[in-house]
Design a protein around this motif. Sequence first.
Motif, short mmCIF file in Angstrom:
data_model
loop_
_atom_site.label_atom_id
_atom_site.label_comp_id
_atom_site.label_asym_id
_atom_site.label_seq_id
_atom_site.Cartn_x
_atom_site.Cartn_y
_atom_site.Cartn_z
N ARG A 76 0.91 -1.25 -0.05
CA ARG A 76 -0.11 0.05 0.00
C ARG A 76 0.68 1.08 0.11
NH1 ARG A 76 -5.35 1.86 0.90
NH2 ARG A 76 -5.95 -0.17 0.56
N ILE A 77 0.78 2.15 -1.00
CA ILE A 77 1.16 3.46 -1.17
C ILE A 77 0.04 4.52 -1.04
CG2 ILE A 77 2.99 5.03 -2.23
CD1 ILE A 77 4.03 2.52 -3.56
N GLY A 78 0.12 5.31 0.17
CA GLY A 78 -0.94 6.24 0.14
C GLY A 78 -2.25 5.67 0.35
N LEU A 79 -3.30 5.55 -0.50
CA LEU A 79 -4.57 4.90 -0.46
C LEU A 79 -4.61 3.83 -1.31
CD1 LEU A 79 -6.77 8.17 -0.35
CD2 LEU A 79 -5.90 6.69 1.82
N HIS A 80 -3.61 3.39 -1.93
CA HIS A 80 -3.86 2.44 -3.35
C HIS A 80 -2.99 1.10 -2.89
CE1 HIS A 80 -6.44 5.19 -5.16
NE2 HIS A 80 -5.44 6.08 -5.22
N ASP A 81 -3.41 0.04 -3.45
CA ASP A 81 -2.50 -1.14 -3.13
C ASP A 81 -2.01 -1.35 -4.73
OD1 ASP A 81 -3.32 -2.15 -0.59
OD2 ASP A 81 -5.33 -2.47 -1.20
N PHE A 82 -0.32 -1.47 -4.62
CA PHE A 82 0.15 -1.44 -5.61
C PHE A 82 0.63 -3.03 -5.97
CE2 PHE A 82 0.11 2.88 -5.11
CZ PHE A 82 0.39 3.49 -6.09
N LEU A 83 0.99 -3.71 -7.29
CA LEU A 83 1.57 -4.80 -7.49
C LEU A 83 2.48 -4.35 -8.39
CD1 LEU A 83 2.23 -7.86 -7.17
CD2 LEU A 83 0.14 -8.04 -8.73
N PHE A 84 3.94 -4.51 -8.40
CA PHE A 84 4.89 -4.15 -9.24
C PHE A 84 5.55 -5.58 -9.56
CE2 PHE A 84 4.74 -0.50 -6.42
CZ PHE A 84 4.68 0.45 -7.41
N THR A 85 5.45 -5.89 -10.83
CA THR A 85 5.73 -7.40 -11.49
C THR A 85 6.98 -7.47 -12.19
OG1 THR A 85 4.38 -6.91 -13.43
CG2 THR A 85 3.09 -8.03 -11.55
N GLY A 86 7.90 -6.51 -12.28
CA GLY A 86 8.85 -6.46 -13.22
C GLY A 86 8.65 -7.16 -14.59
N ASP A 87 9.45 -8.14 -14.90
CA ASP A 87 9.29 -8.85 -16.24
C ASP A 87 8.91 -10.46 -16.01
OD1 ASP A 87 9.75 -6.75 -17.85
OD2 ASP A 87 11.72 -7.28 -18.64
N ILE A 88 8.25 -10.77 -14.98
CA ILE A 88 8.05 -12.06 -14.87
C ILE A 88 6.89 -12.49 -15.93
CG2 ILE A 88 8.57 -12.27 -12.29
CD1 ILE A 88 5.35 -11.83 -11.74
N ASP A 89 6.68 -13.71 -16.11
CA ASP A 89 5.95 -14.20 -17.12
C ASP A 89 4.53 -14.72 -16.50
OD1 ASP A 89 6.27 -16.68 -16.03
OD2 ASP A 89 7.28 -17.48 -17.76
N GLY A 90 3.53 -14.84 -17.16
CA GLY A 90 2.07 -15.20 -16.64
C GLY A 90 2.06 -16.56 -15.79
N ALA A 91 3.06 -17.61 -15.98
CA ALA A 91 2.91 -18.65 -15.10
C ALA A 91 3.26 -17.97 -13.60
CB ALA A 91 3.93 -19.79 -15.61
N ALA A 92 4.41 -17.20 -13.48
CA ALA A 92 4.82 -16.64 -12.35
C ALA A 92 3.91 -15.66 -11.62
CB ALA A 92 6.08 -15.95 -12.51
#
Length: 174
Positions: free
Chosen positions: A94-110
């Motif tokens: 959570r940053i401020g009021l929002h939930d973030f997901l930072f995924t880099g360059d992973i693929d769909g299976a990951a």
Amino acid sequence: FLTHGDFDHIGSFGEIAKAFKIETLYLPIGMDADTESLTTLQEAIEMGKNPKMKIIWLKFGDQVALDQKTNLQVLAPNKSGAGENADSLVLYGRIGLHDFLFTGDIDGAAENALPSLPVDILKVAHHGSDHSTPADFIERTDPKIAWISVGKDNRYGHPADRVVADLEANQTKI
């Protein structure tokens, strides 16, 4: 935070280190065997505004408290690696009021192996390539906003039409 060793993820670090006094650099354990990238980063640190920059290696399960209201969970990687896409740093919090997901360059299976978490803002994996961000992952995380880091008219054709269509079908603002 640098996600992994690909040039498009670390290539401007030298310029950034020269322009700003960076106190702490966070790296994924998934690039600890990437000697070429690590050499490049070390040279940039030495030439930058803070040659005594602290480096923190992150792995699955670690927590990073940036301030009293911002705590990020490391969801990947869980092992040492050579800095490839699959070795990318994945952060959730959570940053401020929002939930973030930072995924880099992973693929769909990951991505599908990630836990089910509420996501307001998703940094789409691997520039929206067709190998990332499957429809079931989008449905499960239900992001309200998707950020796609990509150059206009890039040679890879990112983002993939399928990824854009799946995000739009979920009513995710791109």
